[in-house]
Design a protein around this motif. Sequence first.
Motif, PDB file in Angstrom:
ATOM      1  N   TYR A  82     -61.802  19.815  12.355  1.00 26.53           N
ATOM      2  CA  TYR A  82     -60.470  19.216  12.155  1.00 26.53           C
ATOM      3  C   TYR A  82     -60.361  18.529  10.807  1.00 26.53           C
ATOM      4  O   TYR A  82     -59.294  18.478  10.201  1.00 26.53           O
ATOM      5  N   LEU A  83     -61.507  18.034  10.311  1.00 23.46           N
ATOM      6  CA  LEU A  83     -61.487  17.407   8.996  1.00 23.46           C
ATOM      7  C   LEU A  83     -61.153  18.420   7.897  1.00 23.46           C
ATOM      8  O   LEU A  83     -60.390  18.123   6.972  1.00 23.46           O
ATOM      9  N   SER A  84     -61.694  19.650   8.015  1.00 23.29           N
ATOM     10  CA  SER A  84     -61.364  20.660   6.997  1.00 23.29           C
ATOM     11  C   SER A  84     -59.882  20.959   7.003  1.00 23.29           C
ATOM     12  O   SER A  84     -59.276  21.135   5.950  1.00 23.29           O
ATOM     13  N   LEU A  85     -59.292  21.035   8.197  1.00 19.74           N
ATOM     14  CA  LEU A  85     -57.861  21.340   8.262  1.00 19.74           C
ATOM     15  C   LEU A  85     -57.060  20.279   7.505  1.00 19.74           C
ATOM     16  O   LEU A  85     -56.159  20.588   6.723  1.00 19.74           O
ATOM     17  N   VAL A  86     -57.413  19.013   7.728  1.00 16.81           N
ATOM     18  CA  VAL A  86     -56.697  17.928   7.056  1.00 16.81           C
ATOM     19  C   VAL A  86     -56.955  17.974   5.552  1.00 16.81           C
ATOM     20  O   VAL A  86     -56.032  17.916   4.737  1.00 16.81           O
ATOM     21  N   ALA A  87     -58.223  18.107   5.162  1.00 19.22           N
ATOM     22  CA  ALA A  87     -58.588  18.031   3.747  1.00 19.22           C
ATOM     23  C   ALA A  87     -58.025  19.205   2.955  1.00 19.22           C
ATOM     24  O   ALA A  87     -57.535  19.033   1.837  1.00 19.22           O
ATOM     25  N   VAL A  88     -58.056  20.398   3.566  1.00 15.46           N
ATOM     26  CA  VAL A  88     -57.548  21.568   2.857  1.00 15.46           C
ATOM     27  C   VAL A  88     -56.052  21.403   2.576  1.00 15.46           C
ATOM     28  O   VAL A  88     -55.560  21.710   1.484  1.00 15.46           O
ATOM     29  N   GLY A  89     -55.322  20.862   3.542  1.00 14.94           N
ATOM     30  CA  GLY A  89     -53.889  20.617   3.323  1.00 14.94           C
ATOM     31  C   GLY A  89     -53.668  19.626   2.195  1.00 14.94           C
ATOM     32  O   GLY A  89     -52.804  19.824   1.331  1.00 14.94           O
ATOM     33  N   LEU A  90     -54.490  18.587   2.178  1.00 10.90           N
ATOM     34  CA  LEU A  90     -54.380  17.561   1.134  1.00 10.90           C
ATOM     35  C   LEU A  90     -54.637  18.161  -0.245  1.00 10.90           C
ATOM     36  O   LEU A  90     -53.909  17.902  -1.207  1.00 10.90           O
ATOM     37  N   VAL A  91     -55.656  19.013  -0.319  1.00  9.88           N
ATOM     38  CA  VAL A  91     -56.003  19.644  -1.591  1.00  9.88           C
ATOM     39  C   VAL A  91     -54.900  20.596  -2.039  1.00  9.88           C
ATOM     40  O   VAL A  91     -54.532  20.644  -3.212  1.00  9.88           O
ATOM     41  N   LEU A  92     -54.345  21.327  -1.075  1.00 12.03           N
ATOM     42  CA  LEU A  92     -53.281  22.281  -1.409  1.00 12.03           C
ATOM     43  C   LEU A  92     -52.084  21.556  -2.009  1.00 12.03           C
ATOM     44  O   LEU A  92     -51.531  21.962  -3.037  1.00 12.03           O
ATOM     45  N   ILE A  93     -51.693  20.464  -1.377  1.00 12.48           N
ATOM     46  CA  ILE A  93     -50.554  19.689  -1.871  1.00 12.48           C
ATOM     47  C   ILE A  93     -50.867  19.124  -3.254  1.00 12.48           C
ATOM     48  O   ILE A  93     -50.060  19.191  -4.179  1.00 12.48           O
ATOM     49  N   PHE A  94     -52.085  18.604  -3.394  1.00 14.25           N
ATOM     50  CA  PHE A  94     -52.458  18.033  -4.689  1.00 14.25           C
ATOM     51  C   PHE A  94     -52.486  19.108  -5.764  1.00 14.25           C
ATOM     52  O   PHE A  94     -51.983  18.912  -6.870  1.00 14.25           O
ATOM     53  N   GLY A  95     -53.060  20.250  -5.426  1.00 15.69           N
ATOM     54  CA  GLY A  95     -53.177  21.309  -6.416  1.00 15.69           C
ATOM     55  C   GLY A  95     -51.826  21.797  -6.904  1.00 15.69           C
ATOM     56  O   GLY A  95     -51.586  21.897  -8.104  1.00 15.69           O
ATOM     57  N   VAL A  96     -50.929  22.072  -5.983  1.00 14.98           N
ATOM     58  CA  VAL A  96     -49.663  22.680  -6.354  1.00 14.98           C
ATOM     59  C   VAL A  96     -48.686  21.645  -6.901  1.00 14.98           C
ATOM     60  O   VAL A  96     -47.967  21.905  -7.862  1.00 14.98           O
ATOM     61  N   MET A  97     -48.658  20.448  -6.301  1.00 21.03           N
ATOM     62  CA  MET A  97     -47.642  19.479  -6.701  1.00 21.03           C
ATOM     63  C   MET A  97     -48.183  18.349  -7.553  1.00 21.03           C
ATOM     64  O   MET A  97     -47.416  17.567  -8.106  1.00 21.03           O
ATOM     65  N   GLY A  98     -49.494  18.216  -7.632  1.00 17.42           N
ATOM     66  CA  GLY A  98     -50.063  17.126  -8.419  1.00 17.42           C
ATOM     67  C   GLY A  98     -49.868  15.763  -7.784  1.00 17.42           C
ATOM     68  O   GLY A  98     -49.952  14.745  -8.462  1.00 17.42           O
ATOM     69  N   ILE A  99     -49.615  15.749  -6.485  1.00 14.93           N
ATOM     70  CA  ILE A  99     -49.361  14.467  -5.821  1.00 14.93           C
ATOM     71  C   ILE A  99     -50.418  14.208  -4.759  1.00 14.93           C
ATOM     72  O   ILE A  99     -50.789  15.109  -4.002  1.00 14.93           O
ATOM     73  N   VAL A 100     -50.910  12.981  -4.741  1.00 17.04           N
ATOM     74  CA  VAL A 100     -51.862  12.588  -3.718  1.00 17.04           C
ATOM     75  C   VAL A 100     -51.069  12.054  -2.531  1.00 17.04           C
ATOM     76  O   VAL A 100     -50.400  11.032  -2.634  1.00 17.04           O
ATOM     77  N   ASN A 101     -51.128  12.767  -1.441  1.00 16.37           N
ATOM     78  CA  ASN A 101     -50.315  12.391  -0.296  1.00 16.37           C
ATOM     79  C   ASN A 101     -51.057  11.412   0.609  1.00 16.37           C
ATOM     80  O   ASN A 101     -51.838  11.808   1.463  1.00 16.37           O
ATOM     81  N   PHE A 102     -50.792  10.130   0.403  1.00 20.20           N
ATOM     82  CA  PHE A 102     -51.449   9.114   1.220  1.00 20.20           C
ATOM     83  C   PHE A 102     -50.996   9.167   2.668  1.00 20.20           C
ATOM     84  O   PHE A 102     -51.642   8.616   3.541  1.00 20.20           O
ATOM     85  N   ALA A 103     -49.853   9.793   2.922  1.00 15.67           N
ATOM     86  CA  ALA A 103     -49.335   9.838   4.282  1.00 15.67           C
ATOM     87  C   ALA A 103     -49.951  10.981   5.089  1.00 15.67           C
ATOM     88  O   ALA A 103     -49.537  11.244   6.215  1.00 15.67           O
ATOM     89  N   HIS A 104     -50.945  11.650   4.513  1.00 11.91           N
ATOM     90  CA  HIS A 104     -51.488  12.819   5.193  1.00 11.91           C
ATOM     91  C   HIS A 104     -52.123  12.460   6.535  1.00 11.91           C
ATOM     92  O   HIS A 104     -52.030  13.223   7.495  1.00 11.91           O
ATOM     93  N   GLY A 105     -52.771  11.323   6.607  1.00 12.36           N
ATOM     94  CA  GLY A 105     -53.358  10.880   7.871  1.00 12.36           C
ATOM     95  C   GLY A 105     -52.281  10.637   8.925  1.00 12.36           C
ATOM     96  O   GLY A 105     -52.494  10.871  10.123  1.00 12.36           O
TER      97      GLY A 105
END
Lengths: 332, 256, 289
Positions: free
Chosen positions: C18-41
């Motif tokens: 489950y951690l990979s699912l969360v982290a991969v989404g975070l990385v995808l958002i960061f990669g494409v949009m350049g934004i660190v999504n603190f609300a991901h949790g």
Amino acid sequence: MRSGLALLAWIGVGVALIALPHGLSFSQQEILVFLTINVLLVASYRMLTLTGEWSLGHVVIMGVGAYASALYSKHFGVFVPAAMLLGAMTAALIAMGLSYPLFRMKGFYFLIGSFAAGEIIRLLWKRFREPFGGVKGITGIPPVPDVNLGIWDFVFFDPISYYYFVLAVVSFCLWLMWRIERSPVGLTFHAVHWQDKLAEAAGVNARAYRTLAFVIASGFAGLAGALQAHYIGAVNPTSFDIEQMVFVLTWAIVGGTATFYGPILGCIVLTVLNEIVLRGLGFEQTRPLIYGLLLILSVLFLPKGLESLVGRVLPRRATSRTRAIIGAEEKA
Amino acid sequence: MTIPLLEVDRLTMRFGGLTAVDGLSFAVGHGMIHGLIGPNGAGKTTTFNLISGFYRPSSGEIRLRGEKLSGLRMHEVARRGVVRTFQHSTLFAELSVLENALIGTHIRFRPNIFAAIAGWDAEDRRGARARAEEALDFFGLLTLADVRAGDLAHGHQRALGMAVALAADPDVILLDEPFTGMNPEETGRMMTLMRKLRDSGVTILLVEHDMQAIMGLCDRITCMSFGKLLAEGDPGEIRGNPAVIEAYLGGSRDVA
Amino acid sequence: MIDLIAQTGLNALYAAAYLSLVAVGLVLIFGVMGIVNFAHGELFMLGAYVVVALYAGGQVPYLAVVAIGLAFVGVVGLLMEWTMFRPLRDNPLGGLVASIGFLMILQALVSMGFGVRMAHVPPFTQDVIAFSDRVRLPVQRLIVIGAAVVLLGALWLFLKRTRFGWALRASAQDREAAALQGISINQTARIAMFIGAALAGVAGALTAPLISVNPHMGHSVIVAAFIVIIVGGVGSLEGAVIAAVAYAFIHTIVTTFWDGVIADIVGLSLMLLVLIVKPTGLFGTADRA
């Protein structure tokens, strides 16, 4: 002439601040005490941001001051005001240690690094019951000893007395920070913020100045923590968690960080809004909701903060800072 | 023979597998305007960044009056008397012109936080101001002292960059492509300022891509190609040097 | 002893899933949009509360609830993109701060709707696969592991084989160059945000019966995810998965043999160490060119 008017205005503000608690209810007086402490906290946060880095560990540093002062006074019987100063110095010292790893990072990495460092400290409090008291923290922290100054009998259990004490301490600290910012040291902070490479080319040790701002800010934050700890009489890891940090961030961003007064304004306006308006309407549970909304709205629509609104009303004295730095300002 | 003011001695800089500067040696004499030229990719800017302490060399040394400069960080190099400017208009855009120059006085009037709080540094503040104004006056910027640096005209911004450097009272000023983006009139004015600066006793080392632009300005020129020394001499010698001509022709073929 | 190690390994595998699912989404958002999504949790938390709302009542089948959780949180992601991240595209710090604001809103709304205390989620199945007396894998955990493998595999195929995936990878590498190639930044941002949020949501929905569900549960998840993306190298999806597995193993082992708080401290110290050794400035002004 103008300095005479300014003096009058300051006297007026002073009188108003001294009279203020007498028109408030007991719970409002307590809020006033915390508000005054938070003003110191948020002003110190701005000092940290002066060199361009935003930390997520500032509230934990405040906690270091609180824990240290509590331990010094409770376990070693240090005289409380002295313990507070020692607490502030401990916070500054810890910040000095943290600055070595943290200032290798920049921007987002600094933010995350400061968060990680803060969380580690907070988890250490949580994990070690000796001496930090674990999850429950430290209770029974000695209060500031009562004094009778003749004109006023200071019983520090009473919020009015403690408010006066805090007001004096915080005013002095704000004056110190103001002097620092309006000095060549403050100018160098700004220079490091805007163009650190150019500043280095002019012989400025950018890393040392970043560390200096971080350490000074941490010392003041630690003092704020100590002031809070000896009033409440208890500290625990939860009172310095990320949610508290978000509140500080919100005050600073809603107020704006370009001016000295911006974050203070943000802190006062949001506290009044929350404690007076929302509590009055019975909505105090919605504080995180309102803060979250305000954070988003101000980033979106008021990126320069409340201070930019004030700036539009008041005429801007563009060169007053320069005049202060070169020492040309007339002595008031 | 006396020791030259600034010496570059077998300087080498490697980035991974790429050798950007390869055993480069040259010397800058006191009171000169010394040009460092070469086609694109010759390693001029890397050399410049090595001298100013922005990079640490892989091997070799840089010496000022015989004292080792290489390995020091940028602010330490500046404190020894070698101050650089940046390409384009790198300034403290949010600060006023005077404040920019005040940062330049940092080395001579090092701020002290306790004196600043107590107000014991009035004399230093006045001294710093006098020095900053002197530097601004030198470049004709004194009347603009209260203007926000970001609002200055392009030519003025370049001049301010040099004024910040001058305020530090350097022995050597390093100029990174000072004529880029300037029209002929601005270039002429800038050259006059540089000669004036040299005549006041400051040694200038400047990096420039466009050889023709600085032929009339430099007292001495070092030409680099592929990280190595190609030729050194006065402008006349460089102009007539077949290796230099070929390097530039070869280079320009790549560029064009 | 071998039993203990095997059991710890199974636990770690589940945590890694489950951690990979969360982290991969975070990385995808960061990669494409350049934004660190603190609300991901909190998106993860929202996914869990979809299960609380629909499944705890018992009317809707579990798998349908998980699918709804995926879609619903994905749509919340789209909402975030539309209201905050698009207007703040050239302001990474602003986007980060706004996401902190959004985090607080989500927490507050869920607290108001469901209360601040732990919510009860009935188990989907009580079945357990017993490898031996002491090595047991509950089927619910197996589902999480299986779902993570399937979803991450699908994401990998999507990124490598489809036109949208190509566009996403292109804009993660260089947004401006991608825009010049005719890739719509708005569209890639929407896709990245939907997928990223949906992955967090589905992770929350899948794990809801297995962990304590409360409005503040996102905190420990986002901290773990930050550790994972820093250690894995910001911007690398493969790195995130590998780091998630490594982190889950270390954390589970330390938790088993010492305690959870020490494990958190170890994880954070690990991240700090990586940051010290390889500090990089994203928002830094004058980087070495």
